[in-house]
Design a protein around this motif. Sequence first.
Motif, short mmCIF file in Angstrom:
data_model
loop_
_atom_site.label_atom_id
_atom_site.label_comp_id
_atom_site.label_asym_id
_atom_site.label_seq_id
_atom_site.Cartn_x
_atom_site.Cartn_y
_atom_site.Cartn_z
N ASP A 198 -34.58 37.01 -41.21
CA ASP A 198 -34.32 36.43 -39.96
C ASP A 198 -35.65 36.52 -39.02
OD1 ASP A 198 -33.27 35.20 -37.71
OD2 ASP A 198 -31.89 36.64 -37.11
N ILE A 199 -36.07 35.55 -38.51
CA ILE A 199 -37.45 35.53 -37.93
C ILE A 199 -37.26 34.66 -36.66
CG2 ILE A 199 -39.89 34.86 -38.22
CD1 ILE A 199 -39.76 35.22 -41.23
N VAL A 200 -37.95 35.26 -35.60
CA VAL A 200 -38.32 34.57 -34.45
C VAL A 200 -39.89 34.32 -34.21
CG1 VAL A 200 -38.33 34.47 -32.00
CG2 VAL A 200 -36.32 35.24 -33.19
N PHE A 216 -38.89 29.71 -31.48
CA PHE A 216 -37.57 29.14 -32.13
C PHE A 216 -37.19 30.16 -33.26
CE2 PHE A 216 -39.59 24.97 -31.16
CZ PHE A 216 -38.50 24.48 -30.60
N ASP A 217 -35.82 30.03 -33.82
CA ASP A 217 -35.08 30.78 -34.63
C ASP A 217 -35.62 30.61 -36.07
OD1 ASP A 217 -33.87 32.91 -35.52
OD2 ASP A 217 -31.75 32.30 -34.61
N TYR A 218 -36.11 31.23 -36.98
CA TYR A 218 -36.35 30.77 -38.23
C TYR A 218 -35.73 31.73 -39.33
CZ TYR A 218 -40.30 28.11 -36.08
OH TYR A 218 -41.16 27.30 -35.57
N TYR A 219 -35.89 31.21 -40.47
CA TYR A 219 -35.36 32.12 -41.71
C TYR A 219 -36.16 31.75 -42.79
CZ TYR A 219 -31.94 34.21 -45.05
OH TYR A 219 -31.18 34.94 -45.89
N THR A 220 -36.33 32.95 -43.62
CA THR A 220 -37.16 32.41 -45.04
C THR A 220 -36.20 33.43 -46.18
OG1 THR A 220 -38.97 32.88 -45.98
CG2 THR A 220 -38.71 34.55 -44.46
N ARG A 221 -36.11 32.67 -47.07
CA ARG A 221 -35.47 33.30 -48.16
C ARG A 221 -36.54 33.98 -49.39
NH1 ARG A 221 -36.35 31.50 -53.18
NH2 ARG A 221 -34.31 32.56 -53.91
N SER A 234 -41.99 31.97 -48.87
CA SER A 234 -42.45 30.68 -48.51
C SER A 234 -42.63 30.65 -46.92
CB SER A 234 -41.75 29.66 -48.78
OG SER A 234 -40.51 29.93 -48.68
N THR A 235 -43.11 29.34 -46.51
CA THR A 235 -43.12 29.53 -44.91
C THR A 235 -41.82 29.41 -44.32
OG1 THR A 235 -45.12 27.94 -45.30
CG2 THR A 235 -43.84 27.76 -42.98
N PRO A 236 -41.59 30.04 -43.36
CA PRO A 236 -40.22 30.17 -42.62
C PRO A 236 -39.68 28.73 -42.07
CG PRO A 236 -41.42 31.91 -41.91
CD PRO A 236 -42.45 31.14 -42.65
N LEU A 237 -38.58 28.47 -42.03
CA LEU A 237 -38.07 27.13 -41.71
C LEU A 237 -37.06 27.17 -40.63
CD1 LEU A 237 -37.55 25.41 -45.21
CD2 LEU A 237 -39.82 25.39 -43.91
N PHE A 238 -36.92 26.40 -39.84
CA PHE A 238 -35.82 26.60 -38.78
C PHE A 238 -34.51 26.78 -39.28
CE2 PHE A 238 -38.40 23.18 -36.42
CZ PHE A 238 -38.99 24.07 -35.56
N ASP A 239 -33.82 27.45 -38.84
CA ASP A 239 -32.36 28.12 -39.21
C ASP A 239 -31.61 26.71 -39.76
OD1 ASP A 239 -33.03 30.53 -38.64
OD2 ASP A 239 -31.42 31.05 -37.35
N ASP A 262 -51.95 27.81 -33.49
CA ASP A 262 -50.35 27.49 -33.11
C ASP A 262 -49.76 26.92 -34.52
OD1 ASP A 262 -50.71 28.75 -30.69
OD2 ASP A 262 -51.31 26.72 -29.84
N GLU A 263 -50.52 26.72 -35.76
CA GLU A 263 -49.79 26.04 -36.74
C GLU A 263 -49.04 27.31 -37.49
OE1 GLU A 263 -52.37 22.24 -37.78
OE2 GLU A 263 -52.81 24.08 -39.09
N ILE A 264 -48.24 27.17 -38.01
CA ILE A 264 -47.41 28.16 -38.58
C ILE A 264 -47.60 28.21 -40.34
CG2 ILE A 264 -45.03 29.21 -39.56
CD1 ILE A 264 -43.77 28.08 -37.19
N LYS A 265 -48.86 28.92 -40.42
CA LYS A 265 -49.37 29.06 -41.73
C LYS A 265 -49.62 30.69 -42.31
CE LYS A 265 -51.66 24.56 -41.85
NZ LYS A 265 -52.85 23.73 -41.74
#
Length: 351
Positions: free
Chosen positions: A19-21, A33-38, A41-46, A126-129
């Motif tokens: 669980d990632i912010v 924003f609230d993100y999640y990653t399994r 890979s790049t975290p995605l919106f919840d 500010d890009e999520i990479k």
Amino acid sequence: EGEEGEEAGAPTHGMNCVDIVIGTARGTQFRVFDYYTRDRSTPLFDEMYGGTQGITAAIGKEVDGITTIKFRKSLTSDDTNADHSVTNELMHTIWAFGQIYPDYFHSPGSGIEAGTAQNGRYYQPDEIKYHGSGINVNRGVTNINFFEQDQASSEQCRGQFIFGCGDNDAECYRATWIVKSGFVQFNVTAQVLESQWVSIGFSENRLMADTDVVVGASDGQQSFIQDRWSTARGVEPRVDANNSLLSSSVSRENGFTTISFIRRVDTNDTNDDLDLSNSLFFVYGWGGTVDFDSNSIQQHLLTPMVSQDVITIPNNILDCSGEFEELGGVGVTTVSILLLVFSTISAYLMM
């Protein structure tokens, strides 16, 4: 579950099911924003995993290249798809920030490092990479119980910080300090290998740049302790031109290395030391390797821990009186004289 290709029963990766912010800011404009990653890979919106945004409040800013993000989430979440509740136990905690041009690092190396990439500025602000890997310090991991208060405790003339050191803890780091008549004695102990160092640092901004550091190591036969100054992250702190350690020692016993030293609260060395009475963050580091032939040190394997709040070491000799035997009575005469002056003034005022 582990990633595809991993053997059954193998330890999961630190990025699995997290669980990632994530937040970014430019000036006073921000987004959180609230993100999640399994997996890695790049975290995605919840919402992409059937969850919901769990952030109830947030604020952010960027000042002089430093981004600060604050947010609020409920301790308990009903979102079982993309959130984890915060419970009263040690929780796997990771942190990271994006790579900054031109300090990129990939393992194995990419076309960016080789200079063959069509787009050498692939990582834009500010890009999520990818945060990078290997020797960079853009990421870290630790275990935190968010219900516990900061383990640093301090009275006026003494204090301590303890990490781990329990019966079931794999790591142990303990720092204690005591103040007497304008001098302070530190004792720092950590469970490290013979080839690894132990340190404590003092910082005005919680960053590695411009941090006053004392570091030492011992393999039982060879040892050293040095007063140093960190100029930047990822760069070995340089040895101070003037050593401010008035008394020091290093010992090694039962898998623990201990460094002890005494210095003035304010050494008056404005080039290589910080005044400890100026409310500083304490930096607790250990675990990098040592070359005893040159006394050079390598970067820590784990990100150092930093005190949550500033710590102030009193420099008023009347607040913390006494003397350190190791200094042979330095400071005692000064205390007596000042007490005599104050007593004389008091007597005069009472006449």
